[in-house]
Design a protein around this motif. Structure first.
Motif, PDB file in Angstrom:
ATOM      1  N   PHE A  97      19.998 -12.652  16.849  1.00 55.25           N
ATOM      2  CA  PHE A  97      19.105 -13.219  15.850  1.00 55.25           C
ATOM      3  C   PHE A  97      19.774 -14.436  15.227  1.00 55.25           C
ATOM      4  N   VAL A  98      19.011 -15.492  14.967  1.00 54.73           N
ATOM      5  CA  VAL A  98      19.529 -16.657  14.256  1.00 54.73           C
ATOM      6  C   VAL A  98      19.761 -16.290  12.795  1.00 54.73           C
ATOM      7  N   ASP A  99      18.788 -15.622  12.178  1.00 51.17           N
ATOM      8  CA  ASP A  99      18.859 -15.264  10.761  1.00 51.17           C
ATOM      9  C   ASP A  99      19.610 -13.938  10.607  1.00 51.17           C
ATOM     10  N   PRO A 100      20.748 -13.943   9.912  1.00 52.64           N
ATOM     11  CA  PRO A 100      21.533 -12.712   9.755  1.00 52.64           C
ATOM     12  C   PRO A 100      20.817 -11.607   8.981  1.00 52.64           C
ATOM     13  N   LYS A 101      19.730 -11.912   8.280  1.00 53.47           N
ATOM     14  CA  LYS A 101      19.009 -10.877   7.519  1.00 53.47           C
ATOM     15  C   LYS A 101      18.516  -9.750   8.423  1.00 53.47           C
ATOM     16  N   PHE A 102      18.200 -10.071   9.699  1.00 54.66           N
ATOM     17  CA  PHE A 102      17.683  -9.047  10.604  1.00 54.66           C
ATOM     18  C   PHE A 102      18.721  -7.972  10.909  1.00 54.66           C
ATOM     19  N   TYR A 103      20.000  -8.300  10.790  1.00 51.07           N
ATOM     20  CA  TYR A 103      21.050  -7.316  11.047  1.00 51.07           C
ATOM     21  C   TYR A 103      21.211  -6.329   9.884  1.00 51.07           C
ATOM     22  N   HIS A 104      20.594  -6.637   8.758  1.00 48.69           N
ATOM     23  CA  HIS A 104      20.705  -5.774   7.575  1.00 48.69           C
ATOM     24  C   HIS A 104      19.447  -4.954   7.314  1.00 48.69           C
ATOM     25  N   LEU A 105      18.382  -5.194   8.069  1.00 46.74           N
ATOM     26  CA  LEU A 105      17.150  -4.431   7.921  1.00 46.74           C
ATOM     27  C   LEU A 105      17.268  -3.126   8.689  1.00 46.74           C
ATOM     28  N   SER A 106      16.741  -2.061   8.125  1.00 42.51           N
ATOM     29  CA  SER A 106      16.760  -0.804   8.875  1.00 42.51           C
ATOM     30  C   SER A 106      15.593  -0.745   9.852  1.00 42.51           C
ATOM     31  N   SER A 107      14.436  -1.325   9.465  1.00 43.97           N
ATOM     32  CA  SER A 107      13.279  -1.342  10.348  1.00 43.97           C
ATOM     33  C   SER A 107      12.305  -2.438   9.912  1.00 43.97           C
ATOM     34  N   ILE A 108      11.416  -2.793  10.830  1.00 42.55           N
ATOM     35  CA  ILE A 108      10.367  -3.777  10.571  1.00 42.55           C
ATOM     36  C   ILE A 108       9.087  -3.237  11.179  1.00 42.55           C
ATOM     37  N   ASN A 109       8.007  -3.202  10.401  1.00 42.29           N
ATOM     38  CA  ASN A 109       6.701  -2.828  10.922  1.00 42.29           C
ATOM     39  C   ASN A 109       5.955  -4.099  11.306  1.00 42.29           C
ATOM     40  N   PHE A 110       5.256  -4.048  12.430  1.00 43.37           N
ATOM     41  CA  PHE A 110       4.504  -5.219  12.879  1.00 43.37           C
ATOM     42  C   PHE A 110       3.266  -4.780  13.653  1.00 43.37           C
ATOM     43  N   PRO A 111       2.200  -5.581  13.573  1.00 41.72           N
ATOM     44  CA  PRO A 111       0.983  -5.245  14.322  1.00 41.72           C
ATOM     45  C   PRO A 111       1.103  -5.673  15.780  1.00 41.72           C
ATOM     46  N   GLU A 112       0.571  -4.837  16.665  1.00 39.18           N
ATOM     47  CA  GLU A 112       0.528  -5.183  18.086  1.00 39.18           C
ATOM     48  C   GLU A 112      -0.736  -4.589  18.687  1.00 39.18           C
ATOM     49  N   LYS A 113      -1.661  -5.462  19.063  1.00 42.42           N
ATOM     50  CA  LYS A 113      -2.908  -5.045  19.717  1.00 42.42           C
ATOM     51  C   LYS A 113      -3.586  -3.876  18.996  1.00 42.42           C
ATOM     52  N   LYS A 114      -3.998  -4.096  17.789  1.00 43.09           N
ATOM     53  CA  LYS A 114      -4.791  -3.138  16.998  1.00 43.09           C
ATOM     54  C   LYS A 114      -4.035  -1.899  16.554  1.00 43.09           C
ATOM     55  N   ARG A 115      -2.709  -1.915  16.642  1.00 44.05           N
ATOM     56  CA  ARG A 115      -1.947  -0.761  16.149  1.00 44.05           C
ATOM     57  C   ARG A 115      -0.658  -1.251  15.502  1.00 44.05           C
ATOM     58  N   GLN A 116      -0.122  -0.434  14.636  1.00 43.89           N
ATOM     59  CA  GLN A 116       1.144  -0.754  13.960  1.00 43.89           C
ATOM     60  C   GLN A 116       2.299  -0.223  14.792  1.00 43.89           C
ATOM     61  N   LYS A 117       3.328  -1.029  14.936  1.00 44.72           N
ATOM     62  CA  LYS A 117       4.529  -0.606  15.640  1.00 44.72           C
ATOM     63  C   LYS A 117       5.716  -0.790  14.712  1.00 44.72           C
ATOM     64  N   THR A 118       6.812  -0.169  15.058  1.00 45.15           N
ATOM     65  CA  THR A 118       8.041  -0.268  14.282  1.00 45.15           C
ATOM     66  C   THR A 118       9.182  -0.680  15.198  1.00 45.15           C
ATOM     67  N   ALA A 119       9.970  -1.636  14.721  1.00 45.29           N
ATOM     68  CA  ALA A 119      11.208  -2.021  15.399  1.00 45.29           C
ATOM     69  C   ALA A 119      12.345  -1.590  14.487  1.00 45.29           C
ATOM     70  N   LEU A 120      13.400  -1.050  15.070  1.00 50.63           N
ATOM     71  CA  LEU A 120      14.491  -0.536  14.256  1.00 50.63           C
ATOM     72  C   LEU A 120      15.806  -0.550  15.015  1.00 50.63           C
ATOM     73  N   TRP A 121      16.888  -0.422  14.259  1.00 52.15           N
ATOM     74  CA  TRP A 121      18.225  -0.325  14.837  1.00 52.15           C
ATOM     75  C   TRP A 121      18.488   1.121  15.227  1.00 52.15           C
ATOM     76  N   VAL A 122      18.939   1.337  16.451  1.00 53.31           N
ATOM     77  CA  VAL A 122      19.216   2.685  16.952  1.00 53.31           C
ATOM     78  C   VAL A 122      20.604   2.685  17.580  1.00 53.31           C
ATOM     79  N   GLU A 123      21.361   3.737  17.315  1.00 52.33           N
ATOM     80  CA  GLU A 123      22.700   3.870  17.887  1.00 52.33           C
ATOM     81  C   GLU A 123      22.599   4.054  19.400  1.00 52.33           C
ATOM     82  N   ILE A 124      23.330   3.241  20.144  1.00 46.98           N
ATOM     83  CA  ILE A 124      23.304   3.282  21.604  1.00 46.98           C
ATOM     84  C   ILE A 124      23.696   4.667  22.125  1.00 46.98           C
TER      85      ILE A 124
END
Length: 143
Positions: A97-124
């Motif tokens: 990520f260019v913006d370091p703020k994304f490394y400090h977020l636990s999750s982000i909700n976003f719309p995708e084709k008429k539904r809500q999705k979540t992106a998050l950090w997960v331990e490998i």
């Protein structure tokens, strides 16, 4: 969206942090009633390179700009989702990520084709141990 008889071409980005976590989109298969995780990205449009698609998808979905983009390889995935067969060709990239703020977020909700999705950090390690499901499974070799 799965269309019968169609092979989808996708560009997916692996973003990692120093805590051995990866930034992924969480999905749910209503047929199996199970959650799964997948790298962020999306479809390559006609006349668009896979790298351009990767940048566009991250911008559209979570308003994130990418840097240090490195092509890792290509995977083919034949799978079943919601009771229907799917077939995808996946261009896999490693990026930051260019913006370091994304490394400090636990999750982000976003719309995708008429539904809500979540992106998050997960331990490998949760994918290596089998605790969580990463799709496609061959993707684990890139982590």
């Amino acid at each position: 969206m799965l269309k019968e008889g169609e092979i989808r071409v996708l560009a997916l980005g692996i973003v990692r942090d120093l805590a051995q976590r990866v930034f992924l989109s969480q999905g749910f298969d209503p047929d199996t009633e199970k959650h799964f995780y997948r790298a962020m990205g999306g479809g390559v449009e006609f006349g668009e390179t896979s790298e351009a698609a990767l940048k566009r998808e991250f911008d559209e979905e979570i308003q994130a700009e990418l840097t240090n983009i490195k092509y890792l390889g290509c995977l083919e995935s034949i799978f079943t989702f919601n009771g229907k067969q799917g077939h995808e060709i996946l261009f896999v990239y490693e990026c930051d990520f260019v913006d370091p703020k994304f490394y400090h977020l636990s999750s982000i909700n976003f719309p995708e084709k008429k539904r809500q999705k979540t992106a998050l950090w997960v331990e490998i390690e949760k994918f290596k141990s089998g605790e969580l499901k990463l799709v496609p499974e061959k993707f684990l070799t890139y982590l």
